[in-house]
Write a protein that holds these residues in place. Structure first.
Motif, PDB file in Angstrom:
ATOM      1  N   ILE A  16     -22.249  45.903  -0.662  1.00 43.34           N
ATOM      2  CA  ILE A  16     -23.519  46.059  -1.371  1.00 43.34           C
ATOM      3  C   ILE A  16     -23.899  44.709  -1.972  1.00 43.34           C
ATOM      4  CG2 ILE A  16     -24.721  47.168  -3.307  1.00 43.34           C
ATOM      5  CD1 ILE A  16     -22.955  49.607  -2.914  1.00 43.34           C
TER       6      ILE A  16
ATOM      7  N   TRP B 154     -26.947  43.939  -3.433  1.00 44.49           N
ATOM      8  CA  TRP B 154     -27.990  43.954  -4.453  1.00 44.49           C
ATOM      9  C   TRP B 154     -27.447  43.295  -5.717  1.00 44.49           C
ATOM     10  CZ3 TRP B 154     -29.922  49.720  -3.873  1.00 44.49           C
ATOM     11  CH2 TRP B 154     -30.754  49.800  -2.741  1.00 44.49           C
TER      12      TRP B 154
ATOM     13  N   THR C  42     -26.835  54.585  -5.879  1.00 45.42           N
ATOM     14  CA  THR C  42     -26.948  53.206  -5.389  1.00 45.42           C
ATOM     15  C   THR C  42     -26.411  53.118  -3.972  1.00 45.42           C
ATOM     16  OG1 THR C  42     -26.718  52.311  -7.634  1.00 45.42           O
ATOM     17  CG2 THR C  42     -26.297  50.815  -5.804  1.00 45.42           C
TER      18      THR C  42
ATOM     19  N   TYR D  70     -28.806  52.120  -0.927  1.00 44.55           N
ATOM     20  CA  TYR D  70     -28.507  50.870  -0.228  1.00 44.55           C
ATOM     21  C   TYR D  70     -28.163  51.119   1.248  1.00 44.55           C
ATOM     22  CZ  TYR D  70     -26.348  46.477   1.138  1.00 44.55           C
ATOM     23  OH  TYR D  70     -26.046  45.312   1.807  1.00 44.55           O
TER      24      TYR D  70
ATOM     25  N   GLU E 297     -31.874  51.587   2.927  1.00 44.18           N
ATOM     26  CA  GLU E 297     -32.144  50.194   3.298  1.00 44.18           C
ATOM     27  C   GLU E 297     -31.461  49.790   4.604  1.00 44.18           C
ATOM     28  OE1 GLU E 297     -32.786  47.105   0.402  1.00 44.18           O
ATOM     29  OE2 GLU E 297     -31.213  45.887   1.322  1.00 44.18           O
TER      30      GLU E 297
ATOM     31  N   ARG F  47     -35.345  47.962  -0.796  1.00 44.30           N
ATOM     32  CA  ARG F  47     -35.318  48.391  -2.199  1.00 44.30           C
ATOM     33  C   ARG F  47     -36.679  48.292  -2.874  1.00 44.30           C
ATOM     34  NH1 ARG F  47     -33.696  45.777  -7.202  1.00 44.30           N
ATOM     35  NH2 ARG F  47     -33.165  43.887  -6.037  1.00 44.30           N
TER      36      ARG F  47
END
Length: 432
Positions: free
Chosen positions: A319, A321, A333, A337, A341, A348
């Protein structure tokens, strides 16, 4: 320092033959279209102020509000008070009655960077703009948002318990919840409430759109007022405050439903296998039970087929982010993600306003939408814990939008808080 104030709210006139059961309404972001149409039939229901309709809804709400004041449909309480609000409820499958205890007051509309009032999730831009317009035209908070403060000593509960014995209102709402409202007008007790909150942070549990509406309105008024002192009515916001140390705080999950996607079922499952362990489930009605309590686990209902999916642990470090670990560790999350995404290509920045994505609390409704062909896929998730809410809020970061559903929701219609100059209670008049 958290500054709260008592208020002199506008309430329905007791002398007019109006049943409070017929005047309350769900909050603007949970009331369904069917509920709205039913409530609109009552010309005095609070829905006309909280979710007005018409070509210019905010302006029409302002005209109606003044009409209600002029005709005595609502009247302002003569003395300032702290309004105690208890909600008695049961959860599905349990006979235990819970009671969420709290009180309604005005609170300074702190900007997020001040570190006094903390948010925990993202907002959807269109809903914020709607709330700003309504607040600007009516200068009225039609319903309280919900905040959490931590008081392990339960200093205020004895005073609330005593007050609730003499209720102003008692009703059963659309959730099957028993709502009870009372008022504390004793000056010394009010001062204790004000002082107790002074050294505490508040976590915004519910009402991020309405609170951001108040923030933006305050900023606009500040720019227009070179004599700004910080005590003007536009600096304040209506909030229902509950003690986060209570056992009767409940956070329910909010599931995700996609109307369509640009992959076939087989292609979607193949992409999922890159990141998730996938287990077929015979009975879709058991999806929420199969994943209960499991980290990074979700129920997947795809075109009539059910699966339990769980992130491969070795995938989690990928991840990228820019979030603190408290946010990266959240189930949602992981979902937003890897699924939205990485697999579906919905990045996002676009997820907050993505039109094909719905947020649905009711598990059965998610399954029904897919079965009816109104949605392609339902993603079932576990609830966020209170500990996670606290840790994320204090980290300064935020969760994905619609991460939490604090249950039960407060209702609209018990009281309305004006921020008009001649109708507002100042700190000097009420608290010193």
């Amino acid at each position: 320092m958290t500054e709260i104030l008592p208020l002199k709210p506008w309430r329905y006139n007791d002398k007019i033959a109006l049943d409070i059961d017929e005047l309350t309404s769900p909050l603007f972001d949970v009331v369904s279209a069917k509920q709205r149409e039913t409530l609109y039939r009552n010309p005095y229901n609070s829905i006309h102020l909280s979710v007005p309709r018409g070509e210019r809804p905010a302006e029409e709400a302002a005209v109606l509000l003044q009409q209600w004041k002029d005709e005595g449909i609502i009247q302002q309480d003569p003395l300032p008070g702290i309004y105690v609000y208890y909600q008695y409820f049961r959860l599905p499958g349990s006979s235990k009655e819970h009671c969420r205890k709290g009180f309604i007051c005005n609170i300074k509309a702190y900007d997020w960077n001040e570190g006094v009032l903390l948010r925990h999730e993202n907002t959807i831009p269109g809903a914020v703009n709607d709330r700003i317009d309504l607040l600007e035209k009516t200068e009225l908070n039609a319903s309280p948002t919900h905040g959490l403060y931590a008081d392990p000593d339960f200093i205020l509960e004895p005073y609330m318990d005593e007050s609730i014995k003499s209720p102003l209102y008692e009703t059963e709402d659309y959730q099957g919840v028993r709502d009870v409202l009372s008022v504390i007008q004793d000056h010394h007790v009010i001062k204790l409430f004000v002082q107790t909150l002074q050294n505490k942070q508040v976590i915004l549990a519910d009402g991020h759109h309405r609170y951001e509406g108040s923030l933006e309105f305050r900023k606009k008024k500040l720019r227009q007022n070179p004599q700004h002192t910080g005590q003007e009515p536009y600096n304040y916001h209506l909030m229902y405050l509950t003690n986060s140390e209570h056992d009767d705080l409940r956070v329910l999950p909010t599931h995700r439903v996609l109307r369509s996607m640009n992959l076939s079922d087989d292609a979607f499952l193949n992409r999922l296998q890159e990141y998730f362990l996938i287990k077929p489930i015979d009975d879709a009605s058991e999806l929420n039970e199969v994943i209960a309590g499991k980290k990074w686990a979700f129920g997947l209902y795809l075109s009539g087929s059910a699966y339990a999916i769980r992130l491969k642990p070795e995938m989690h470090p990928f991840i990228n982010w820019n979030f603190p670990q408290e946010v990266k560790d959240l189930d949602l999350t992981v979902m937003h993600y890897f699924i939205f995404e990485k697999i579906l290509g919905i990045y996002r920045a676009a997820q907050r306003s993505y039109g094909g994505l719905s947020y649905i609390r009711n598990f059965t409704s998610c399954i029904r939408l897919v079965d009816a062909g109104e949605a392609r896929v339902a993603l079932i998730t576990n609830e966020i814990t209170m500990d996670q809410v606290k840790r994320v809020s204090r980290s300064g970061a935020i969760m994905p939008q619609k991460s939490t559903y604090f249950y039960p929701k407060v209702i609209c219609g018990f009281l309305f808080s004006s921020i008009k100059e001649d109708e507002f209670v100042t700190a000097t008049a009420a608290c010193l």
